[in-house]
Design a protein around this motif. Structure first.
Motif, short mmCIF file in Angstrom:
data_model
loop_
_atom_site.label_atom_id
_atom_site.label_comp_id
_atom_site.label_asym_id
_atom_site.label_seq_id
_atom_site.Cartn_x
_atom_site.Cartn_y
_atom_site.Cartn_z
N PRO A 22 2.22 -0.62 6.76
CA PRO A 22 2.87 0.49 6.06
C PRO A 22 2.08 1.78 6.08
O PRO A 22 2.65 2.87 6.02
CB PRO A 22 3.01 -0.05 4.62
CG PRO A 22 2.98 -1.53 4.76
CD PRO A 22 2.05 -1.80 5.90
N TYR A 23 0.74 1.69 6.17
CA TYR A 23 -0.06 2.91 6.20
C TYR A 23 0.13 3.68 7.51
O TYR A 23 -0.27 4.85 7.61
CB TYR A 23 -1.55 2.57 6.02
CG TYR A 23 -1.92 2.34 4.57
CD1 TYR A 23 -2.34 3.39 3.77
CD2 TYR A 23 -1.82 1.08 4.01
CE1 TYR A 23 -2.68 3.19 2.44
CE2 TYR A 23 -2.15 0.86 2.68
CZ TYR A 23 -2.58 1.92 1.90
OH TYR A 23 -2.91 1.72 0.58
N ARG A 24 0.74 3.05 8.49
CA ARG A 24 1.05 3.74 9.75
C ARG A 24 2.54 4.01 9.91
O ARG A 24 2.93 5.04 10.45
CB ARG A 24 0.55 2.91 10.93
CG ARG A 24 -0.97 2.79 11.01
CD ARG A 24 -1.39 2.05 12.27
NE ARG A 24 -2.84 1.97 12.41
CZ ARG A 24 -3.47 1.38 13.41
NH1 ARG A 24 -2.75 0.81 14.40
NH2 ARG A 24 -4.78 1.35 13.46
N ASN A 80 5.52 7.66 6.94
CA ASN A 80 5.01 9.00 7.22
C ASN A 80 4.24 9.59 6.04
O ASN A 80 3.26 10.30 6.22
CB ASN A 80 6.16 9.93 7.59
CG ASN A 80 6.82 9.53 8.89
OD1 ASN A 80 6.17 8.98 9.78
ND2 ASN A 80 8.11 9.80 9.01
N THR A 81 4.70 9.29 4.83
CA THR A 81 4.06 9.84 3.64
C THR A 81 2.61 9.39 3.53
O THR A 81 1.73 10.18 3.17
CB THR A 81 4.83 9.44 2.38
OG1 THR A 81 6.22 9.75 2.55
CG2 THR A 81 4.31 10.16 1.16
N SER A 138 -2.08 14.40 2.54
CA SER A 138 -3.07 15.47 2.44
C SER A 138 -3.36 15.72 0.97
O SER A 138 -2.45 15.97 0.17
CB SER A 138 -2.54 16.75 3.09
OG SER A 138 -3.43 17.83 2.86
N SER A 139 -4.64 15.64 0.60
CA SER A 139 -5.03 15.86 -0.79
C SER A 139 -4.89 17.33 -1.18
O SER A 139 -4.82 17.65 -2.37
CB SER A 139 -6.47 15.39 -1.02
OG SER A 139 -7.36 16.08 -0.15
N LEU A 141 6.78 8.90 -1.91
CA LEU A 141 6.35 7.73 -1.15
C LEU A 141 7.27 6.54 -1.42
O LEU A 141 7.67 5.82 -0.50
CB LEU A 141 4.91 7.38 -1.52
CG LEU A 141 4.37 6.03 -1.05
CD1 LEU A 141 4.36 5.94 0.46
CD2 LEU A 141 2.98 5.81 -1.60
N LEU A 142 7.66 6.36 -2.68
CA LEU A 142 8.56 5.26 -3.03
C LEU A 142 9.94 5.46 -2.42
O LEU A 142 10.60 4.50 -2.02
CB LEU A 142 8.66 5.13 -4.55
CG LEU A 142 7.38 4.72 -5.27
CD1 LEU A 142 7.58 4.77 -6.79
CD2 LEU A 142 6.95 3.33 -4.84
N HIS A 143 10.37 6.72 -2.32
CA HIS A 143 11.66 7.01 -1.69
C HIS A 143 11.67 6.56 -0.22
O HIS A 143 12.62 5.93 0.24
CB HIS A 143 11.97 8.50 -1.78
CG HIS A 143 12.32 8.96 -3.14
ND1 HIS A 143 12.29 10.29 -3.52
CD2 HIS A 143 12.72 8.28 -4.24
CE1 HIS A 143 12.65 10.39 -4.78
NE2 HIS A 143 12.91 9.19 -5.24
#
Length: 350
Positions: A155-157, A160-161, A166-167, A176-178
Motif C-alpha cells: 500500500p505504501y507504493r 498515491n497519497t 509531503s510534510s 488517505l482513507l478515501h
C-alpha cells in the motif's frame, strides 16, 4: 300675600344634627407626635465603607494593585504569544474530527492520534485499519490487514497519497482513507459477480481469498467437475484454473473460449465464461456418451474435437456384406440442440 313657612321633616333634622356633631369632633381632635425615645433601639446603624478608607482593605489596596500589575507584566513578557504544543494538538484534533465525520473508529490507547478505523465495503466485509498520526504532518504509520495487502500488494507504493506524501504540504488523513476505500471498493463489485456465479452454479469461496471461487459443474451422467475462478483482475477477464478432468473434457484452453476472446471491459461478466465451460462440458459429455454407445456396435470410430467431426466405418450386411461404408458426421456448435449433418464419404456400387 300670605307666606306659608316651609316645614322641615324629621329626617332632615336628624341629618343636620349629625353633621354638626361631626364638625365639632373635627375641631376638638388633636394629633400627637410619637416619642421615638420611648421605643427600644432595634438595630444599630452600620458604618459605610468608602474606597478612600485606608483602614479597610475590602476592595483594593493601592500598593497591592501596583504589585499585581508589575507581576502580570513580568509574566506576560516571559510567556510566548504562540504556543506550538497547543497548535500541534489543534492539528491532531482537526484530523481526528475529519475522520470522525465519515468513519467509525476506536482509540487504541491514551494517545488520541492512535486509532483503529473501520472501513465497511459491503454488508459482510469490514476492514480494520490501524493508523498512528502522532507526528503529523509527517507521514502516518499504518498497519494494513493481510487481506488488504493481498489486494493492494504494497500500500505504501500503490496508494498515491502515501507514496507522494509531503510534510510541507501534507494531505489530510481522511484523504488517505478515501483513496484506500476507493481501491477496496471493487470488492463490492466482485461480491456481486460472485453472487451471480453462485446463483447458477454450486460454488464456495476459497479460504484466505477475497476474489477466488471454487465452482462445481454437474454434467451429463451426474458426473462432477471442478474449476477455480479468480476475479481479482475484474473488470478484466478472470483467471481460471481447470481440473485435469475438466480440461480433458472441454478440450480447449480457456483463452480460446468465445466469452474470453470477445471479452469487453465493464460489459462482460465472469459468469458468461462459466456458462460456456458448462455448456462445453454438457456437450462433450453427451458426445462421449454417444461415442461409447457407437463403439459397442462399430469398431472403427474416430472423433476430431477441434473440428467436431465424427468418422464411422460400417460393414454392410446381406447383399452389402462385402462393402464398407464410411460416414462423416458433422456436429454443429449447438449440438445436441441442433441435428448433426451425416454424409457418405466413399463411393461404391450395389
Amino acid at each position: 300675600a300670605i307666606q306659608i313657612p316651609k316645614t322641615i321633616s324629621e329626617e332632615e333634622l336628624s341629618s343636620l344634627k349629625t353633621s354638626e356633631k361631626f364638625d365639632d369632633s373635627l375641631k376638638t381632635e388633636e394629633y400627637t407626635t410619637p416619642d421615638l425615645n420611648a421605643y427600644p433601639p432595634d438595630y444599630q446603624s452600620e458604618d459605610y465603607i468608602v474606597p478612600s478608607d485606608t483602614n479597610n482593605n475590602l476592595f483594593y489596596a493601592e500598593q497591592a494593585s501596583t504589585d499585581l500589575s508589575e507581576s502580570y507584566d513580568a509574566k506576560s513578557l516571559d510567556e510566548p504569544f504562540f504556543d506550538e504544543t497547543k497548535q500541534l494538538n489543534l492539528e491532531l484534533s482537526t484530523e481526528l474530527g475529519l475522520i470522525q465525520q465519515e468513519y467509525a473508529y476506536d482509540q487504541k490507547g491514551s494517545n488520541d492520534a492512535e486509532i483503529n478505523v473501520y472501513i465497511t465495503i459491503t454488508l459482510t466485509k469490514t476492514f480494520i485499519i490501524s493508523i498512528d498520526f502522532t507526528h503529523y504532518p509527517e507521514r502516518p504509520v499504518i498497519t494494513f490487514p493481510d487481506e488488504v495487502k493481498k489486494i493492494l500488494r504494497d500500500p505504501y507504493r500503490t496508494l498515491n497519497t502515501l507514496r507522494e506524501w509531503s510534510s510541507k504540504k501534507p494531505p489530510h488523513i481522511v484523504d488517505l482513507l478515501h483513496e484506500l476505500e476507493k481501491n477496496l471498493f471493487f470488492i463490492k463489485e466482485i461480491e456481486i459477480q460472485s453472487k451471480r456465479i453462485s446463483g447458477e452454479y454450486q460454488s464456495k469461496k476459497i479460504p484466505n481469498s477475497l476474489t477466488a471461487l471454487k465452482v462445481h459443474l454437474m454434467t451429463y451422467g451426474f458426473k462432477e467437475y471442478t474449476m477455480v475462478i479468480d476475479l481479482e483482475s475484474y473488470p478484466n477477464p478472470p483467471v481460471i484454473d481447470l481440473s485435469p478432468e475438466l480440461q480433458q473434457i472441454i478440450q480447449i484452453s480457456t483463452t480460446e473460449l468465445d466469452a474470453y476472446k470477445n471479452w469487453k471491459e465493464n460489459e462482460s461478466e465472469p459468469v458468461e465464461i462459466v456458462r460456456e465451460i458448462s455448456w462445453l462440458v454438457d456437450k462433450n459429455s453427451r458426445i462421449n456418451f454417444e461415442i461409447d454407445l457407437l463403439k459397442d456396435h462399430y469398431k472403427n470410430i474416430k472423433y476430431e474435437p477441434s473440428t467436431a467431426i465424427l468418422h464411422v466405418e460400417m460393414k454392410g450386411k446381406m447383399k452389402t456384406e462385402d462393402l464398407t461404408f464410411e460416414f462423416q458426421i458433422n456436429l454443429p456448435i449447438d449440438y445436441p440442440m441442433k441435428m448433426p449433418e451425416v454424409k457418405v464419404v466413399n463411393e461404391f456400387e450395389i
